[in-house]
Design an enzyme around this catalytic site. Structure first.
Site, mmCIF file in Angstrom:
data_model
loop_
_atom_site.group_PDB
_atom_site.id
_atom_site.type_symbol
_atom_site.label_atom_id
_atom_site.label_comp_id
_atom_site.label_asym_id
_atom_site.label_seq_id
_atom_site.Cartn_x
_atom_site.Cartn_y
_atom_site.Cartn_z
ATOM 1 N N LYS A 40 -33.871 51.411 35.733
ATOM 2 C CA LYS A 40 -33.113 52.625 35.707
ATOM 3 C C LYS A 40 -32.009 51.994 34.823
ATOM 4 C CE LYS A 40 -33.327 53.576 40.270
ATOM 5 N NZ LYS A 40 -32.382 53.553 41.858
ATOM 6 N N ARG A 59 -38.782 48.587 45.454
ATOM 7 C CA ARG A 59 -39.940 49.714 44.667
ATOM 8 C C ARG A 59 -39.318 49.899 43.277
ATOM 9 N NH1 ARG A 59 -38.745 55.016 42.658
ATOM 10 N NH2 ARG A 59 -39.430 56.839 44.146
#
Length: 284
Positions: A223, A263
């Site tokens: 991210k 994740r």
């Protein structure tokens, strides 16, 4: 620390932080858009992730990157269902990443064991009743709006307090809607309506998030905030696919702090990281 991680009814129990591998069946995801758009390629990728150490595989047919436009229901179903069916037929524990109740319902019928809704049931009023009726586990993520304008909603006076409070309210609403508490997983929503400093503050506060009393999923993989950290002052963030070592570092931290699962797009390094974290716990 196993008791801190919690157990999710309807899913296997692991003696460490679980690893959720990601298969994006999309042409436009920020990290790997288009790579697994073909059904056969996507199923093969999911099996590769399991071979590399994934405990479950999250299949999504709609990009949730900042600014992404929504796909229609028929297209999302076309992308997701064959992949869910194919992986479930191979014995894989499959999660479906969707904000649509219809997709969740049909994916569960095709073999999905978990519904991962980044909106926590807010995007589709039918989602909570569908999950409650199906009796499957449900990921409730902190969410403030769709991708097109979520960056404008990244305004907090105390991000940890506000995210914990909003998650508690949402969890209570989901339980009131019929989903059993023991089937709920909490996700702080890193990168969703949050700036880099917010994401880092939430990672530093994982024990406070665990105070909600439900297992915690941490989804930091590749991210933007990791790009900002790696770039340093005034530097350019590396591309998403060059953030896997940083992702594994977050996975190790999350595992050490009692996360139920992480994740990730690339599994091998994170699978190693959570196993090392478990060995350290065992020696402590």
């Amino acid at each position: 620390m196993r008791s801190l991680r919690g157990v999710v009814t309807g899913l296997p129990e692991w003696d460490r932080c679980a690893v959720m591998g990601v298969v994006n069946v999309t042409p436009d995801s920020f990290s790997d858009g288009g790579r697994w758009f073909d059904t056969g390629d996507a199923v093969k990728r999911g099996l590769e992730l399991v071979a590399e150490g994934a405990d479950l595989v999250d299949v999504g047919g709609e990009s949730t990157r900042p600014g992404a436009s929504r796909v229609d229901e028929a297209e999302e179903l076309r992308r997701v269902l064959p992949v869910v069916r194919g992986l479930a037929a191979e014995g894989v524990t499959v999660s479906v990443d969707t904000m649509r109740a219809s997709v969740a319902e049909q994916a569960v019928a095709a073999g999905a064991a978990l519904v991962n809704d980044v909106s926590g049931g807010l995007a589709d009023p039918a989602m909570v009743p569908v999950v409650a009726e199906a009796g499957v586990p449900f990921v409730v993520m902190h969410w403030r709006g769709f991708s097109q304008d979520m960056n404008a909603r990244a305004v907090y006076s105390d991000v940890v307090r506000e995210v914990v409070g909003e998650l508690r309210e949402r969890m209570d609403a989901v339980v009131a809607g019929g989903v059993a508490p023991e089937r709920i997983v909490i996700d702080p929503g890193l990168g969703f309506a949050k700036q880099a400093e917010h994401d880092l503050a939430l990672l530093a506060a994982l024990p406070e998030l665990r105070s909600l009393g439900r297992p915690l999923l941490v989804a930091a993989s590749r991210k933007r905030f990791l790009g900002r950290v790696l770039a340093g002052p005034g530097g350019s963030p590396p591309p998403a696919r060059e953030r896997d070592a940083a992702t594994a570092a977050v996975s190790a931290i999350s595992a050490r702090e009692g996360a139920w699962a992480v994740r990730v797009h690339e599994v091998r390094a994170t699978a190693d990281a959570v196993r090392v974290a478990r060995a350290v716990e065992g020696a402590g």
